[in-house]
Design an enzyme around this catalytic site. Structure first.
Site, PDB file in Angstrom:
ATOM      1  N   GLU A   1       4.621   2.435   9.328  1.00  0.00           N
ATOM      2  CA  GLU A   1       5.848   1.683   9.618  1.00  0.00           C
ATOM      3  C   GLU A   1       6.682   2.306  10.729  1.00  0.00           C
ATOM      4  O   GLU A   1       7.291   1.595  11.537  1.00  0.00           O
ATOM      5  CB  GLU A   1       6.695   1.530   8.352  1.00  0.00           C
ATOM      6  CG  GLU A   1       6.118   0.537   7.340  1.00  0.00           C
ATOM      7  CD  GLU A   1       4.960   1.091   6.537  1.00  0.00           C
ATOM      8  OE1 GLU A   1       4.721   2.315   6.577  1.00  0.00           O
ATOM      9  OE2 GLU A   1       4.275   0.297   5.864  1.00  0.00           O
TER      10      GLU A   1
ATOM     11  N   HIS B   1       9.634  -2.860  -4.319  1.00  0.00           N
ATOM     12  CA  HIS B   1       9.230  -4.078  -3.604  1.00  0.00           C
ATOM     13  C   HIS B   1      10.203  -5.232  -3.851  1.00  0.00           C
ATOM     14  O   HIS B   1       9.816  -6.392  -3.752  1.00  0.00           O
ATOM     15  CB  HIS B   1       7.840  -4.541  -4.054  1.00  0.00           C
ATOM     16  CG  HIS B   1       6.703  -3.679  -3.606  1.00  0.00           C
ATOM     17  ND1 HIS B   1       6.446  -2.454  -4.139  1.00  0.00           N
ATOM     18  CD2 HIS B   1       5.737  -3.891  -2.680  1.00  0.00           C
ATOM     19  CE1 HIS B   1       5.362  -1.932  -3.568  1.00  0.00           C
ATOM     20  NE2 HIS B   1       4.917  -2.782  -2.675  1.00  0.00           N
TER      21      HIS B   1
END
Ligand SMILES: Cc1ncc(C[n+]2csc(CCOP(=O)(O)OP(=O)(O)O)c2C)c(N)n1
Ligand SMILES: [Mg+2]
Lengths: 328, 319
Positions: free
Chosen positions: A60, A129
């Site tokens: 990321e 999440h």
């Protein structure tokens, strides 16, 4: 008008922009053949090829950083972070790099970067999440923050995001991906910093954004049957924030409820309340401004617990009644 | 070295339990009894089972999102795992974490992680703490091939190396990170050479040979206590999709079928029969025991209560 899903609307906006501007590249994990974790980019690899639709390793920091650098060097990258929670892994590149590059170099660079990331709970995916992290970025000058609540807005706001000269965090609402709505065909864009009035009313105003707008509308319909007329304001973008619309609605109704999924403490709701009490709307208030927000907790796995810590339609309706002095 | 017959049986049973656990979990999904997702390690059972069966209770593990084999290998309870999967109060994390976040402090599991690579630096910290506290134990850190592309992997290996910590890094290489084949997410074929960059030992081996993995781990444990970190790469394959929603359009049926022939449980069954004199009846009995254990776990989980909504904010902070 034809109806398409929120996910399709995003794909359409991105695809239309990519067709007309070949400086746009699209970078992220599993966005190619897989079509993205939520299917947003299905078919885009076939249309645009691997040079422009670029699958990456799970990295990321490199994904966002690469977007920043490519933007500084003349491209208009759109990067996808699979879940907005993973922005935490890339935080330096978002906060210290993307949001600073223009200012710290005295305006020499622009960073026309869009970071798309799905946000929110409701899928049973638990703590890592399911977060709603918009406040972190609203608190970071130099980056814009967009939270579309409908398919039509998703398309129009994404176009504006891509054309913007600044880094834009485009927070998509996971639970809206499959929701359908009317979306105009062809090119249109929706300016940042302009809230939408989703329902008119005079008794109480609800200020919200993202997927909570739908729940606010449901709650407004419930209390309408009891004679409470609710105005529903959808902020659409949080940075810039349409303070005028907030103040106008507060003056009009005299009662305001702020609703968001993100946990309450330190959330965007505090800024919305401050905007009201810091303006002439203060003198029009008939009741304290209230918040109905996520509880100050990570999102749990168990479904009942998960539902219990984020605002539900019934809870919003109850808060509206309370503001209007009604008992249920 | 010869593995005792008892240990061989344990390895087989744990792999069979893992397989049955996941097959059952998949069925519970289709019955609509689960809200959330799961990552299955079917085809990779030998990795977590082989490694963790070589560990002592005091040894710590950091698990991945695909870690039912790691948990069962470390001796965690099927009942409490299944209860967690169904989000029940009796589960390991009281229904707060789900199977992507299974942890058991009492059996030395620091927890499974939903953030790819997130557990790697944590394992380094745990290894440091054990050494600092003069505990004679190792830490084993699991992660996938894809995770080795995160900055966290590189920072953690380097730190462990310069601090010479007793930690075994276990990379479960199933050749894919979601849809992305290793060939397009790194430019090397042998992940173990990444160890070189940090001046530590790196080895790669068949990840479907549970007995060999068990033995390699015993040796590696002694090594890391003596010499510091090691990277062990276990080459295996994920037979199922990445998670419960995976179109699997990125790989061929032939490839999957090819690996099914190297099913670690079938391979071990054959090995036990041919080289260790296990009778078919003995092996069937282990299979049946695994099925019965999992069936009991489901009964336990289904009968246990949901968490109470009044307790929703418990454990946000320690008191
Ligand atoms: C930081 C972060 N990025 C992306 C993801 C989404 N994701 C979950 S598992 C996975 C693939 C992981 O690949 P690998 O490390 O090889 O493990 P495997 O799933 O193959 O066991 C991805 C991309 C995530 N959970 N966390
Ligand atoms: Mg993998």
């Amino acid at each position: 008008m034809r109806e398409i899903t929120y996910a399709e609307a995003i794909r359409e906006a991105l695809s239309e922009e990519m067709r007309s501007d070949d400086s746009i590249v699209f970078i992220g994990e599993d966005i190619g053949i897989y079509g993205g974790a939520f299917g947003v980019s299905k078919g885009m690899l076939a249309e645009f090829g691997p040079e422009r639709v670029r699958d990456t390793p799970i990295s990321e920091t490199a994904i966002v950083g690469c977007g920043v650098g490519a933007a500084m060097a003349g491209l208009r990258p759109v990067v996808e972070i699979m879940f907005s929670d993973f922005l935490a892994v890339a935080m330096d590149q978002v906060v210290n790099q993307a949001a600073k590059a223009r200012f710290q170099f005295g305006g020499q660079f622009t960073v026309p970067l869009v970071i798309r990331a799905p946000s929110g709970s409701g899928t049973g995916a638990a703590e890592q999440h399911s977060q709603s992290l918009e406040a972190w970025f609203v608190h970071t000058p130099g980056i814009k923050v967009v939270t579309p609540s409908t398919p039509a807005d998703a398309k129009g706001l994404l176009k504006t995001a891509i054309r913007d000269a600044n880094p834009v965090l485009f927070l998509e609402q996971k639970l809206l991906y499959r929701v359908k709505g009317e979306v105009p065909e062809g090119d249109y864009s929706i300016p940042f910093g302009q809230a939408a009035v989703r329902r008119e009313g005079k008794d109480v105003a609800v200020v919200s954004y993202g997927r909570m707008v739908g729940r606010c509308l449901e709650a407004a319909a419930l209390v309408a049957a009891e004679g409470i007329e609710t105005e529903v304001i959808d902020l659409r973008t949080l940075a810039p924030l349409d303070r005028d619309s907030i103040v106008r609605a507060a003056k009009k109704c005299g009662r305001v409820l702020v609703v968001h999924e993100a946990c309450q403490t330190g959330g965007v709701g505090g800024e919305i309340v401050a905007t009201i009490v810091d303006s002439e709307a203060f003198f029009y208030l008939d009741a304290p401004v209230r918040r109905c927000c996520g509880q100050d907790t990570p999102i749990p796995y168990n479904r009942n617990l998960e539902d219990s810590v984020v605002p539900q339609t019934a809870g919003i309706a109850e808060a509206l009644r309370g503001l209007c002095g009604r008992k249920s | 070295m010869t593995i005792t017959r008892e240990k061989l049986g344990e390895l087989y049973l744990k792999m069979a339990q893992t397989r049955r656990f996941e097959e059952t979990a998949a069925r519970l999904f289709t019955e609509g009894k689960v809200h959330g997702t799961a990552h299955f390690c079917i085809g990779e059972e030998a990795t977590g089972v082989g490694v963790c069966s070589a560990l002592a209770k005091e040894d710590l593990i950091a698990q991945t999102h695909r870690g039912h084999n790691q948990a069962i290998g470390k001796g965690m309870s099927l009942d409490l795992m299944m209860a967690e999967f169904l989000g029940k109060e009796a589960g390991y994390c009281h229904g707060r974490g789900g199977c992507m976040h299974i942890a058991d402090s009492s059996s030395g599991s620091l927890g499974a992680n939903g953030i790819v690579g997130g557990g790697i630096p944590i394992a380094v910290g745990a290894a440091f703490a054990l050494r600092y506290r003069k505990v004679d134990a190792v830490t084993v850190c699991f992660f996938g091939d894809g995770a080795t592309n995160e900055g966290a992997f590189h920072e953690a290996l380097n730190l462990a190396s310069v601090w010479k910590l007793p930690i075994l890094f276990v990379c479960v290489n199933n050749y894919y990170a979601m849809s992305t084949h290793i060939g397009s997410h790194m430019n090397i074929e042998d992940i173990s050479i990444r160890a070189k960059a940090y001046g530590i030992r790196g080895e790669a081996m068949d990840g479907n040979d549970v007995a060999a993995i068990y033995e390699a781990t015993l040796e590696a444990k002694e090594y890391v206590k003596r010499e510091g970190p090691m990277l062990l790469v276990l080459n295996t394959y994920r037979i199922m999709g990445h998670s419960k929603s995976d179109p699997q359009n990125y790989r061929s049926k032939e490839e999957v079928e090819g690996w099914k022939k190297r099913d670690p449980i079938l391979l071990f069954r054959k090995q036990l029969a041919e080289a260790h004199g296990f009778s078919p009846a003995e092996l069937d009995a282990l299979d049946e025991a695994a099925s019965a254990d999992v069936a009991r776990a489901v009964e336990f989980a289904e009968a246990s209560p949901e968490p109470r909504v009044e307790d929703a904010l418990r454990d946000v902070y320690a008191v």
